[in-house]
Design a protein around this motif. Structure first.
Motif, PDB file in Angstrom:
ATOM      1  N   PRO A  67      41.614  39.167  35.807  1.00  0.00           N
ATOM      2  CA  PRO A  67      42.536  38.903  37.719  1.00  0.00           C
ATOM      3  C   PRO A  67      42.199  37.663  38.070  1.00  0.00           C
ATOM      4  O   PRO A  67      41.517  37.046  38.178  1.00  0.00           O
ATOM      5  CB  PRO A  67      42.206  40.085  38.179  1.00  0.00           C
ATOM      6  CG  PRO A  67      40.686  39.935  37.669  1.00  0.00           C
ATOM      7  CD  PRO A  67      40.781  40.182  36.302  1.00  0.00           C
ATOM      8  N   GLU A 114      42.660  36.128  41.963  1.00  0.00           N
ATOM      9  CA  GLU A 114      42.812  36.715  43.716  1.00  0.00           C
ATOM     10  C   GLU A 114      42.852  35.371  44.206  1.00  0.00           C
ATOM     11  O   GLU A 114      42.104  34.537  44.162  1.00  0.00           O
ATOM     12  CB  GLU A 114      41.393  37.129  43.668  1.00  0.00           C
ATOM     13  CG  GLU A 114      41.301  37.822  45.139  1.00  0.00           C
ATOM     14  CD  GLU A 114      40.130  38.626  45.894  1.00  0.00           C
ATOM     15  OE1 GLU A 114      40.111  39.150  46.644  1.00  0.00           O
ATOM     16  OE2 GLU A 114      38.791  38.208  44.744  1.00  0.00           O
ATOM     17  N   ASP A 162      46.248  40.784  33.175  1.00  0.00           N
ATOM     18  CA  ASP A 162      46.007  41.260  34.282  1.00  0.00           C
ATOM     19  C   ASP A 162      46.469  41.038  35.726  1.00  0.00           C
ATOM     20  O   ASP A 162      47.892  40.306  35.570  1.00  0.00           O
ATOM     21  CB  ASP A 162      44.377  40.731  34.795  1.00  0.00           C
ATOM     22  CG  ASP A 162      43.945  41.991  34.572  1.00  0.00           C
ATOM     23  OD1 ASP A 162      43.655  42.594  36.250  1.00  0.00           O
ATOM     24  OD2 ASP A 162      42.474  42.221  34.270  1.00  0.00           O
ATOM     25  N   ASP A 163      46.068  41.112  36.589  1.00  0.00           N
ATOM     26  CA  ASP A 163      46.821  41.123  38.210  1.00  0.00           C
ATOM     27  C   ASP A 163      46.768  39.444  38.758  1.00  0.00           C
ATOM     28  O   ASP A 163      45.545  39.396  38.577  1.00  0.00           O
ATOM     29  CB  ASP A 163      46.301  41.841  39.620  1.00  0.00           C
ATOM     30  CG  ASP A 163      46.299  43.347  38.659  1.00  0.00           C
ATOM     31  OD1 ASP A 163      46.899  44.002  37.535  1.00  0.00           O
ATOM     32  OD2 ASP A 163      45.724  44.873  38.916  1.00  0.00           O
ATOM     33  N   VAL A 205      46.823  39.432  43.142  1.00  0.00           N
ATOM     34  CA  VAL A 205      46.269  38.838  43.895  1.00  0.00           C
ATOM     35  C   VAL A 205      45.933  38.473  45.289  1.00  0.00           C
ATOM     36  O   VAL A 205      45.885  37.282  44.763  1.00  0.00           O
ATOM     37  CB  VAL A 205      45.238  40.853  44.189  1.00  0.00           C
ATOM     38  CG1 VAL A 205      44.803  41.108  45.467  1.00  0.00           C
ATOM     39  CG2 VAL A 205      44.832  41.456  42.927  1.00  0.00           C
ATOM     40  N   GLU A 222      45.952  38.858  48.796  1.00  0.00           N
ATOM     41  CA  GLU A 222      46.302  39.844  49.732  1.00  0.00           C
ATOM     42  C   GLU A 222      46.034  38.807  51.503  1.00  0.00           C
ATOM     43  O   GLU A 222      46.451  39.811  52.424  1.00  0.00           O
ATOM     44  CB  GLU A 222      44.893  40.850  50.156  1.00  0.00           C
ATOM     45  CG  GLU A 222      44.229  41.678  49.130  1.00  0.00           C
ATOM     46  CD  GLU A 222      43.613  42.900  48.732  1.00  0.00           C
ATOM     47  OE1 GLU A 222      43.181  43.066  50.319  1.00  0.00           O
ATOM     48  OE2 GLU A 222      43.723  43.321  47.728  1.00  0.00           O
ATOM     49  N   LYS A 244      50.416  42.832  37.155  1.00  0.00           N
ATOM     50  CA  LYS A 244      51.055  43.442  38.898  1.00  0.00           C
ATOM     51  C   LYS A 244      50.667  42.836  39.745  1.00  0.00           C
ATOM     52  O   LYS A 244      49.621  41.410  39.850  1.00  0.00           O
ATOM     53  CB  LYS A 244      50.071  44.703  39.520  1.00  0.00           C
ATOM     54  CG  LYS A 244      49.878  46.419  38.376  1.00  0.00           C
ATOM     55  CD  LYS A 244      49.712  47.133  38.826  1.00  0.00           C
ATOM     56  CE  LYS A 244      50.077  48.830  38.347  1.00  0.00           C
ATOM     57  NZ  LYS A 244      49.010  49.715  38.344  1.00  0.00           N
ATOM     58  N   LEU A 245      51.711  42.586  40.727  1.00  0.00           N
ATOM     59  CA  LEU A 245      51.410  41.407  41.670  1.00  0.00           C
ATOM     60  C   LEU A 245      51.435  41.913  42.758  1.00  0.00           C
ATOM     61  O   LEU A 245      52.113  43.377  43.246  1.00  0.00           O
ATOM     62  CB  LEU A 245      53.128  40.995  41.390  1.00  0.00           C
ATOM     63  CG  LEU A 245      52.966  39.969  42.538  1.00  0.00           C
ATOM     64  CD1 LEU A 245      52.198  38.615  42.806  1.00  0.00           C
ATOM     65  CD2 LEU A 245      54.295  39.468  43.248  1.00  0.00           C
ATOM     66  N   LYS A 246      50.055  41.867  43.835  1.00  0.00           N
ATOM     67  CA  LYS A 246      50.144  42.246  44.803  1.00  0.00           C
ATOM     68  C   LYS A 246      50.313  41.411  45.838  1.00  0.00           C
ATOM     69  O   LYS A 246      48.862  40.425  45.949  1.00  0.00           O
ATOM     70  CB  LYS A 246      48.734  43.319  45.174  1.00  0.00           C
ATOM     71  CG  LYS A 246      48.847  43.742  46.278  1.00  0.00           C
ATOM     72  CD  LYS A 246      47.634  44.100  45.618  1.00  0.00           C
ATOM     73  CE  LYS A 246      46.878  45.378  47.323  1.00  0.00           C
ATOM     74  NZ  LYS A 246      45.149  46.233  47.697  1.00  0.00           N
ATOM     75  N   VAL A 247      51.348  41.369  46.669  1.00  0.00           N
ATOM     76  CA  VAL A 247      51.385  40.385  48.059  1.00  0.00           C
ATOM     77  C   VAL A 247      51.371  40.394  49.151  1.00  0.00           C
ATOM     78  O   VAL A 247      51.938  41.484  49.074  1.00  0.00           O
ATOM     79  CB  VAL A 247      52.491  39.330  47.476  1.00  0.00           C
ATOM     80  CG1 VAL A 247      52.804  38.517  48.403  1.00  0.00           C
ATOM     81  CG2 VAL A 247      52.100  38.658  46.271  1.00  0.00           C
TER      82      VAL A 247
END
Length: 171
Positions: A48, A50, A148-149, A151, A153, A168-171
Motif C-alpha cells: 500500500p 499511504e 495494493d491500495d 490510502v 485519509e 482500492k483507492l481510499k480518499v
C-alpha cells in the motif's frame, strides 16, 4: 487401515508445524526527506501507499519491506533485489520502488520468485512493501500503484493524478 490414516495425518501436522516455525520475520526500513519539492511522482508495487500531510513542509518517505523466509540467503536475495530510487530534478521528485521480478508464483502463501537477472528464491511468505509519504502542499501529486491500495485519509492540498492497478483507492 484405521490406525494408518490418523498416523499419516499426525506426521503431516508435525512436519508442517516444524516447517512453519522455521520461518523468520524480516523487516527493512528505508527513509529519506527532501526540501523544496513542488511536484511528486511516485511509482510503487506490491504494497500500500499511504499519504499523510507533512508537518514540516518537506516531502519524506518511509518504506518498510517485511516478509518471512526460511533461509537467510533467500531473505538477503529478496532484500538485495529491492530497489528504491528517488531522483530529484529541481523542484520535481520521482520515487520508484522496484523488485525486478520476472516470475512470481504463490502456492498456499509460499512464494517462489525469479528475478530479471535469473536469480531465484523460494519459501518466502507474506511479502509486503508499505510506503508512507508525507507531503506538504504541492503543485502536483502523481501516484501509481500495482497490486495494493492507495490510502489518503487526511486532506492533502494538491492536485492529484492516480493510476491504480488491482487495488482500492481510499480518499
Amino acid at each position: 487401515k484405521e490406525v494408518f490414516k490418523p498416523g499419516l495425518v499426525l506426521i503431516a501436522l508435525i512436519f508442517l508445524t516444524s516447517w512453519t516455525q522455521a520461518q523468520k520475520d524480516y523487516n527493512k526500513v528505508y527513509e529519506k526527506t527532501f526540501s523544496g519539492i513542488k511536484s511528486l511522482d511516485v511509482s510503487h508495487r506490491r504494497g500500500p501507499i499511504e499519504v499523510l500531510p507533512s508537518k514540516n513542509g518537506q516531502v519524506s518517505y518511509k518504506v518498510e519491506l517485511t516478509f518471512k523466509a526460511n533461509e537467510e540467503a533467500d531473505a538477503q536475495g529478496l532484500i538485495n533485489h529491492f530497489e528504491l530510487d528517488a531522483d530529484k530534478l529541481g523542484s520535481q521528485l520521482e520515487i520508484k520502488s522496484e523488485m525486478n521480478i520476472k516470475r512470481w508464483n504463490s502456492r498456499n502463501g509460499n512464494v517462489r520468485i525469479e528475478f530479471s537477472d535469473g536469480n531465484k528464491i523460494k519459501d518466502i511468505k507474506d511479502v509486503k512493501i508499505k510506503m508512507q509519504l508525507f507531503v506538504p502542499t504541492l503543485d502536483l501529486l502523481k501516484l501509481e500503484n500495482k497490486y495494493d491500495d492507495i490510502v489518503i485519509e487526511q486532506a492533502v492540498n494538491s492536485p492529484l493524478n492516480i493510476k491504480l492497478y488491482s487495488g482500492k483507492l481510499k480518499v
